[in-house]
Design an enzyme around this catalytic site. Structure first.
Site, PDB file in Angstrom:
ATOM      1  CE  LYS A  80      -4.555   0.621   0.144  1.00  0.00           C
ATOM      2  NZ  LYS A  80      -5.547  -0.186  -0.563  1.00  0.00           N
ATOM      3  N   GLY A 184     -20.119   6.861   4.579  1.00  0.00           N
ATOM      4  CA  GLY A 184     -19.152   7.183   3.534  1.00  0.00           C
ATOM      5  C   GLY A 184     -19.715   6.965   2.151  1.00  0.00           C
ATOM      6  N   GLY A 186     -18.127   7.740  -1.009  1.00  0.00           N
ATOM      7  CA  GLY A 186     -17.104   7.994  -2.010  1.00  0.00           C
ATOM      8  C   GLY A 186     -17.360   7.191  -3.270  1.00  0.00           C
ATOM      9  CB  VAL A 188     -16.567   1.924  -2.923  1.00  0.00           C
ATOM     10  CG1 VAL A 188     -17.245   0.602  -2.569  1.00  0.00           C
ATOM     11  CG2 VAL A 188     -15.294   1.672  -3.727  1.00  0.00           C
TER      12      VAL A 188
END
Length: 351
Positions: A80, A184, A186, A188
């Site tokens: 990552k 959330g 975003g 996705v």
């Protein structure tokens, strides 16, 4: 404090830091495990409150990618990258080029893809300076549409499939009328909201950006709630789709949902939180299992495949979750513990 003494350090193979004075780039790349193949994971840009918060995030995320790849049946390892900074304020072309050079300096040990705060356009700029950028020449799309390299549609579809399976397993019903709280919205989270709306679910949503909440309210008949209120709702499913480490001993006591299934990485503040969820009778979909659609997408872009083959692979998330749930019931263990056991069995063996 040494990186080796950091609480989230878990035998990571390589942790690299970069500061580019000219562009202001501050970034970290962590490679957790390459036993099954070169590490692959998204590059995230976020306004971290401190360097230690960024290091904590990249160590946790890279480890999660190792487990995610193993559970998805992919011959690759986990890594990552994080860039420190607000993508809405300080992202520049020069910064992306510097990040590309940083990725390239690791000589292919780490392959970078898209994550929060980044776009395919950003990756293409990074690719001007590195051959180790994934998701910029996509051929396949989970719904057979024109592919643009963004793995979010695949991630969202995988989470939807996994959420539906989790509801069937825990509640014995389909999604019609099921109440879902999404934290959330975003790339996705918003797509997940669309899938759930089409399936007849009733949505409650929150996000740090008001305009995204307004979009979900307008398009998916969602009810807007505050950031703190999202934990207290009388719903069937809590779907964390923002940042990680949001499930802790304090807010787990607030959750009324019987299923936790969302797209966020590293949802548990500690592994012990999985047992707390189990004791409360909440079925937890291990995050790196349910949100593997994106990494499956990126993998298929590198091999001879097809729209249908990639979609079928993503839909196997359902089978994997059922395996985890059944084994967890048999062993009377938390689902995250069982998922870890299965993943470790896979990535400690040579591909």
């Amino acid at each position: 404090m040494s990186v080796f003494e950091h609480i989230e350090f878990d035998q990571h193979e390589h942790v690299a830091f970069c500061h580019d004075k000219e562009t202001g780039l501050k970034a970290i790349i962590a490679i957790h495990n390459t036993h099954l193949g070169a590490s692959l994971g998204g590059c995230r840009m976020w306004p971290y409150s401190s360097d230690d918060e960024a290091l904590n995030d990249v160590l946790r995320l890279s480890k999660g990618m190792t487990y995610k790849a193993a559970m998805a049946g992919l011959n690759q390892g986990g890594g990552k990258a994080v860039i420190l900074g607000d993508p809405r304020k300080v992202k520049t072309v020069a910064l992306m080029r510097a990040m590309g050079r940083f990725v390239d300096s690791l000589n292919g040990q780490y392959i970078s893809a898209e994550d929060s705060g980044m776009s395919v356009a950003d990756l293409k700029i990074m690719a001007e300076h590195s051959n180790h950028i994934a998701g910029i020449e996509a051929k396949y799309h989970v719904f057979g549409e024109q592919a643009d390299g963004n793995p979010a549609p695949s991630t969202a579809y995988g989470v939807f499939v996994g959420l539906r399976t989790s509801v069937e397993f825990a509640l014995g019903r389909d999604l019609q009328g099921v109440k879902v709280a999404i934290q959330g919205l975003g790339h996705v989270g918003m797509r997940l909201a669309e899938h759930l709306h089409k399936a007849g679910a009733i949505l409650y949503v929150t996000d740090i950006y008001p305009e995204t909440v307004e979009k979900a309210v307008s398009q998916f008949a969602a009810k807007a709630v505050s950031l703190n209120e999202i934990y207290d709702l009388d719903v069937d499913v809590f779907a964390p789709c923002a940042m990680g480490a949001i499930l802790n001993p304090a807010n787990i006591t607030q959750i009324k949902a019987k299923v936790v299934a969302g797209a966020a990485n590293n949802q548990l503040a500690t592994e012990a939180c999985g047992q707390l969820l189990r004791e409360k009778g909440i079925l937890y979909a291990p995050d790196y299992v349910i949100n593997a659609g994106g990494i499956i997408d990126i993998y298929h872009q590198k091999i001879p495949s097809s729209h249908d083959a990639m979609k079928a692979h993503i839909e196997r998330i359902s089978t994997t979750l059922v395996e985890v749930y059944q084994r967890a019931n048999e062993l009377e263990q938390a689902t995250n513990v069982v998922a870890n056991q299965i993943a470790e069995e896979r990535f400690t063996k040579k591909a």
